[in-house]
Each structure stands twice: as structure tokens, then as C-alpha cells.
Scaffold this active site. Structure first.
Site, short mmCIF file in Angstrom:
data_model
loop_
_atom_site.label_atom_id
_atom_site.label_comp_id
_atom_site.label_asym_id
_atom_site.label_seq_id
_atom_site.Cartn_x
_atom_site.Cartn_y
_atom_site.Cartn_z
CG HIS A 1 -1.95 -1.03 1.25
ND1 HIS A 1 -2.89 -1.17 0.25
CD2 HIS A 1 -2.20 -2.03 2.15
CE1 HIS A 1 -3.68 -2.21 0.53
NE2 HIS A 1 -3.28 -2.75 1.67
CG ASP B 1 -2.78 -8.52 0.51
OD1 ASP B 1 -2.06 -8.90 1.44
OD2 ASP B 1 -3.82 -7.84 0.68
CG HIS C 1 -6.52 -5.41 1.68
ND1 HIS C 1 -6.00 -6.37 2.53
CD2 HIS C 1 -7.66 -4.95 2.26
CE1 HIS C 1 -6.79 -6.49 3.59
NE2 HIS C 1 -7.81 -5.65 3.45
CG ASP D 1 -4.90 -10.23 3.18
OD1 ASP D 1 -4.58 -10.72 2.08
OD2 ASP D 1 -4.64 -9.05 3.50
C1 6XA Z 1 -7.73 -1.09 6.59
C2 6XA Z 1 -7.25 -2.43 6.15
C3 6XA Z 1 -5.78 -2.45 5.92
C4 6XA Z 1 -5.43 -3.59 5.05
C5 6XA Z 1 -4.01 -4.03 5.17
C6 6XA Z 1 -3.69 -5.17 4.28
N1 6XA Z 1 -7.94 -1.00 7.96
N2 6XA Z 1 -3.27 -4.92 3.08
O1 6XA Z 1 -3.77 -6.33 4.60
O2 6XA Z 1 -2.90 -5.84 2.21
ZN ZN Z 2 -4.15 -7.33 2.58
#
Ligand code: 6XA
Ligand code: ZN
Length: 342
Positions: free
Chosen positions: A159, A195, A197, A284
Site C-alpha cells: 500500500h 493479497d 487488498h 488474507d
Molecule cells: C484497513 C485495512 C488495511 C489492510 C491491510 C492489508 N484498515 N493490506 O492487509 O494488504
Molecule cells: Zn491485505
């Protein structure tokens, strides 16, 4: 395959995050790495390797100097007035406001972040530096002829933008590694981000470049963090047009739908004919992940690894997310084992 790991991630602990309006203990916690180490150790997927120090120059190839300076001094500035608790941003600029780095630490935290997902403690910067060194040591190994390696980075990276932290990510380990491959002579690199996200930081860093193809399979940003990037109509821009591919999937997606997206992403990667592959490995996507809404089960990760192996490229796995601590080790080990057997 060699597994690069450092205990320095342990310094990034005891922090919090803002989740659905509440300050809660961070999901991105040190136990994640302990469980992965245990599983890959039990299955003898190693050997384990220490990272080599690479300094900040390779990090500064993809990150802004003022952002890295901020990360390296943030804890000192936060604690200067006697604050003895974790540092959390809580102010952000709206469109129309100015992009200025304020003198105040609270202003700086807002300027260099896009959410309250990047809480900092005393050992955060050291852990972040170790993470970049872990990824770069993976690049060393692949460059010296290893067919695959696993960079067990923590905190994760995908991110993080050139000048912005968010979503538990400070330095973009996969982007630093991709750039390092290019700087060592690779003509074409592909990053496959599996991932849950969307890897908004990785996409953004390479968005205008044709040499690094970025493919992302992730939860539809209409429903899920990071909300403001990761849609299907983001093909790259300028010389990078055609070198970004997003595969957003709806909440509830199981391996049937997810695997179809993986096949499509792999076809795109084959067309790119990369010299080397990076996998942003988040697990995840697992059915019992506490912050996610996909339905992959542990045996599915064997199939993911095997499908990636079919690409038949030197491959560096870089750890990203995954918060079902009881299953994270099995799911990561399954991915690596599926790759080795595939
Ligand atoms: C927002 C979620 C953060 C996601 C982090 C993550 N509270 N990114 O696993 O791949
Ligand atoms: Zn993630």
C-alpha cells in the site's frame, strides 16, 4: 527455497489501528511471522537466511527523499514533547488544500499518510529498514541464480506510495525489489499481487512504466479498502499504458472465481515475458481472515503456488498481508510448497 528473515520486525509491536471507528490492537502483529516461521520450518521449506544490509539508496529509487527522512525521524519528533504512546495520524488534506509538509509532527503524519493504518512505535523504522533489506537480499539471491526465494518482510509494503504510507505499509518492499532487478539489468519484471487488498502503492509507483507489469487480484474497491484505487479500468498511463491489470472480485469470492482471475493474470504475465517475477504474497484471502471477505481455503494455496510455478520464471515471493494467525503459517507454507512441487 531460501527464506530470508530477521528478528528486527519484533520492534514493530504494541501498536494500534483505527478499525471501524475504534482504536484497537493492530491486526498486523509479530505473531504472524512466528507462525509462518514455524510452518515453513516444520515442512523444511528453508533454509533460513539473514538479510544483508543494502542501505537506503535502493529504497530511494522508488520513494521520495522527504518521505524517507520523515519515516526515519517520526518517532523522535513524536516523543520530543513527552508523548510515550504509539504515534497515529489523524489529520489529512482534502482536494483543494495544499500539499505542504508542516513543522508539527501531527501535520507531518497526515501529510505522509492516507489513513490511520500506519501506527509507529520506537522500533518501527528499524523493522521497516530490515524489511527492505530482506526484499533486497531476495533480489541478490535470484540475481545469483536461485530459482526462487521467500522474503519474509514485516511490516508489509504494497500500500505504500512513493511518498505516502498507509494500510500497515511504510516502505514498498516489492517495489524496491522490482526496481533493484531493473537496476541490475532485468529488462522486464512482473509483479503479481495476490493479497486480498489492492496494492495501490505498487500500482502507483509503476503506473507510467512499461518495464514493470503490475497485476493485482483483490477485493473490489467499491466494497473494500483501499477504496480509491484498484478498479478494472486502470490500464496504466503514458508509456505504461497496458502494463497495469486489475482483477477486482466481489466479497464472498471462492477459489473458483479467484482461480479464474489468477489464470487471466498469468496469461497477461506470459505476454509480458518477464525476466523475473515478484509475488506480493498476502494470504488474507483466507475464509477465516478477521478483516477480509473472500472464501479461499488452505488447500487452495497449494494450487496458487503450482499455478505461479507454471509461469516458469525466477520468482521472489514477498510477504504482504494475512491476519488469521492460526492459519497463516499453513497458508504461506502451502503456497511455497505448491510452487516447489508445481
Ligand atoms: C484497513 C485495512 C488495511 C489492510 C491491510 C492489508 N484498515 N493490506 O492487509 O494488504
Ligand atoms: Zn491485505
Amino acid at each position: 527455497m531460501k527464506i530470508i528473515h530477521s528478528p528486527r520486525h519484533l520492534g514493530h509491536s504494541g501498536h494500534v489501528e483505527l478499525m471501524n471507528g475504534q482504536v484497537v490492537p493492530a491486526f498486523e502483529k509479530p505473531e504472524r511471522v512466528a507462525m509462518i516461521l514455524r510452518a515453513v520450518g516444520e515442512r523444511q521449506l528453508g533454509p533460513f537466511v539473514d538479510p544483508q544490509a543494502h542501505g537506503l539508496d535502493p529504497v530511494l529509487k522508488v520513494h521520495d527523499a522527504d518521505f524517507i527522512r520523515f519515516l526515519s525521524t517520526a518517532w523522535e519528533l513524536w516523543t520530543a514533547d513527552g508523548r510515550d504512546f504509539p504515534a497515529l495520524p489523524s489529520f489529512w488534506k482534502a482536494p483543494g488544500m495544499r500539499s505542504i509538509e508542516p513543522e508539527s509532527i501531527d501535520g507531518k503524519l497526515g501529510h505522509f499518510s492516507f489513513d490511520a493504518g500506519c501506527c509507529m512505535v520506537a522500533g518501527t523504522w528499524d523493522a521497516v529498514q530490515a524489511g527492505a533489506d530482506i526484499a533486497l537480499t531476495g533480489v541478490d539471491l535470484i540475481s545469483s541464480g536461485e530459482k526462487a526465494a521467500f522474503a519474509l518482510c514485516r511490516p508489509p509494503g504494497h500500500h505504500a506510495h512513493a511518498g505516502t504510507m498507509g494500510g500497515y505499509c511504510f516502505v514498498n518492499n516489492a517495489a524496491v525489489a522490482a526496481q533493484s532487478f531493473i537496476d541490475r539489468g532485468a529488462a522486464r519484471v512482473a509483479i503479481l499481487d495476490v493479497d486480498y487488498h489492492h496494492g495501490n502503492g505498487t500500482q502507483s509507483i509503476f503506473y507510467a512504466r512499461p518495464d514493470v507489469l503490475v497485476c493485482n487480484i483483490h477485493a473490489d474497491p467499491m466494497q473494500e479498502f483501499p477504496y480509491f484505487l484498484g478498479y478494472a479500468d486502470e490500464p496504466g498511463e503514458g508509456p505504461g499504458e497496458g502494463f497495469n491489470a486489475n482483477f477486482p472480485l466481489r466479497w464472498g469470492t471462492d477459489y473458483e472465481g479467484w482461480g479464474a482471475a489468477l489464470d487471466a493474470a498469468c496469461a497477461r504475465i506470459e505476454a509480458h515475458a518477464p525476466d523475473v517475477m515478484l509475488v506480493s504474497l498476502g494470504v488474507d484471502t483466507y475464509k477465516d481472515d478477521p478483516i477480509s471477505q473472500f472464501k479461499l481455503d488452505s488447500p487452495d494455496y497449494l494450487k496458487i503456488g503450482a499455478r505461479i510455478a507454471k509461469l516458469a520464471r525466477p520468482t521472489l515471493f514477498v510477504m504482504e498481508g494475512g491476519y488469521a494467525v492460526e492459519a497463516i503459517g499453513t497458508n504461506v507454507a502451502n503456497t511455497l510448497e505448491g510452487f516447489e512441487q508445481g
